[in-house]
Design an enzyme around this catalytic site. Structure first.
Site, PDB file in Angstrom:
ATOM      1  N   ASP A   1      17.860  58.158-125.202  1.00  0.00           N
ATOM      2  CA  ASP A   1      19.274  57.761-125.351  1.00  0.00           C
ATOM      3  C   ASP A   1      19.621  56.514-124.533  1.00  0.00           C
ATOM      4  O   ASP A   1      20.518  55.751-124.869  1.00  0.00           O
ATOM      5  CB  ASP A   1      20.218  58.886-124.886  1.00  0.00           C
ATOM      6  CG  ASP A   1      19.719  60.280-125.164  1.00  0.00           C
ATOM      7  OD1 ASP A   1      18.493  60.471-125.211  1.00  0.00           O
ATOM      8  OD2 ASP A   1      20.540  61.186-125.316  1.00  0.00           O
TER       9      ASP A   1
ATOM     10  N   ASP B   1      24.965  56.157-118.331  1.00  0.00           N
ATOM     11  CA  ASP B   1      25.653  56.088-119.628  1.00  0.00           C
ATOM     12  C   ASP B   1      26.748  55.020-119.684  1.00  0.00           C
ATOM     13  O   ASP B   1      27.628  55.088-120.543  1.00  0.00           O
ATOM     14  CB  ASP B   1      26.246  57.471-119.971  1.00  0.00           C
ATOM     15  CG  ASP B   1      25.167  58.411-120.490  1.00  0.00           C
ATOM     16  OD1 ASP B   1      24.327  57.957-121.292  1.00  0.00           O
ATOM     17  OD2 ASP B   1      25.160  59.583-120.087  1.00  0.00           O
TER      18      ASP B   1
HETATM   19  N1  GLY Z   1      23.184  61.077-124.688  1.00  0.00           N
HETATM   20  C1  GLY Z   1      23.224  62.432-124.968  1.00  0.00           C
HETATM   21  C2  GLY Z   1      23.269  62.836-126.401  1.00  0.00           C
HETATM   22  O1  GLY Z   1      22.940  62.114-127.307  1.00  0.00           O
HETATM   23  O2  GLY Z   1      23.615  63.960-126.612  1.00  0.00           O
END
Ligand code: GLY
Length: 396
Positions: A173, A115
């Site tokens: 994501d 992330d």
């Molecule tokens: N990346 C995790 C979410 O969108 O909750």
């Protein structure tokens, strides 16, 4: 004959009136929005002094939920402060943005998460843009290096999670973290990062999408052969459902892919994703999606304002790459979403633990206690502010 003329006039006049009403309803008072959002965040800055604890969302009892710098949501608060500085040009926000960004610096070496685009590129990319700081540039490059360690050539994708229940999981994501890699290539002149982003996106394109261009949340790969083992969900209603924020991440992510590569296949996919969302019978007219397009409880279930905000921001970029008709459609839709998000139903002018946007859904399957259901979440704020900034630029 006379009657027909009268009828014609009535139809034309009511059409014009309807058009005017829709325009009026979609009007966003940017000055008011900037005042409301910057006031909420000024309160947050004044109240939340400990920059080792990042405001993320609220708990079921309505109190603030904070996280440490290694949480995937840590960067949204500082990144929003940078956006508010851009929107207000008030040094108060710049000072706060610097303070909260500094608190994140050590995460540039974090190789346990995919992330880093959210956590590091959003605040330091905005900071670099505003300050031209050499230190921020180096942090972005180091963050990209750390992210690149999670790419394995035999699989061809960046590994999202190290959770034991998966082999080599990739979530949709993750498309949002590729911007960091493209920027690192631009800053260093080293194409390795860009090539990783392209390989990752190509695998996602191949494996994450269904025939109707909705996407799976998780694709789990065999770490040795790169073979797809299974396609499932973690945060959606079901493996075969269309989790709303996942569709938004895909839309945004492939729009960004087109921005950096000008490869038409990414633009085509982004347009197909937009069609899936905009033509979906379960997509409400006010533009804010239910948390999952296939929750059987629709309409008696939750909206996810954060997904709406991501969609609005993505559409305001995608509209720049398409022909006149699509441009108009995407622009109108983004405007519709933003106008709904700017009503008191979604936009907080007080309380809300100083967050801006209400009614987001984080992780529905986890349940009310920990799943952040129907609460403010900081990424809802970030993408709303980004979309407002993009919208404001169209008004110049
Ligand atoms: N990346 C995790 C979410 O969108 O909750």
């Amino acid at each position: 004959m006379m009657n027909n003329i009268k009828k014609g006039i009535i139809i034309v006049v009511s059409g014009l009136l309807l058009n005017q009403t829709t325009k009026a309803q979609n009007k966003i008072d940017l000055k008011e929005v900037i005042k409301t959002t910057s006031t909420q965040y000024a309160r947050a800055v004044n109240e939340y002094k400990d920059s080792t604890r990042f405001p993320r969302s609220t708990k079921p009892d309505g109190t603030l939920r904070t996280v440490k710098s290694d949480d995937w949501c840590s960067g949204f608060f500082p990144a929003s402060l940078w956006l508010l500085y851009d929107l207000t040009k008030d040094d108060f926000y710049k000072k706060a943005a610097i303070k909260w960004s500094v608190a994140l610096e050590k995460e540039q070496y974090n190789t346990t998460t995919h992330d880093l685009g959210f956590m590091m590129y959003l605040p330091f990319g905005a900071g670099l843009n505003d300050t031209k700081s050499e230190a921020y540039k180096q942090i972005i490059i180091q963050s990209a290096k750390s992210l690149a360690t999670r790419f394995h050539p035999n699989v061809g994708v960046i590994k999202s999670w190290d959770y034991k229940q998966y082999t080599y999981p990739v979530i949709i994501d993750n498309m949002m973290n590729l911007e960091l890699l493209f920027e690192a290539s631009k800053l260093t002149g080293d194409d390795t990062y860009k090539q990783i982003a392209i390989k990752h996106a190509d695998h996602d394109m191949e494996n994450h999408f269904r025939k109707d261009f909705s996407s799976y949340h998780v694709v789990d790969y065999d770490s040795l052969t790169g073979k797809v083992l299974r396609k499932i969900t973690n945060q959606g209603f079901a493996d075969e459902s269309a989790w709303a924020r996942g569709q938004a991440w895909g839309l945004y992510g492939f729009t960004v892919m087109y921005r950096y590569t000008h490869d038409k296949k990414y633009l085509d996919l982004a347009n197909h994703i937009a069609d899936f969302i905009l033509n979906n019978p379960n997509y409400p007219k006010d533009g804010i999606p239910y948390w999952d397009f296939n929750d059987p409880k629709i309409p008696d279930t939750y909206r996810d304002a954060s997904a709406g905000a991501v969609m609005a921001s993505a559409l305001l970029e995608l509209k720049n790459y398409v022909g006149k008709e699509q441009k108009e459609r995407y622009y109108k839709q983004a405007e519709k979403i933003l106008s709904t998000l700017s009503t008191p139903e979604y936009l907080a002018s007080s309380g809300n633990c100083n967050f801006i946007i209400k009614h987001c859904v984080g992780n529905w399957p986890k349940g009310k206690a920990t799943g952040e259901i129907d609460v403010p979440i900081n990424y809802g704020d970030y993408y709303y502010l980004e979309a407002i900034m993009r919208y404001k630029k169209t008004k110049k």
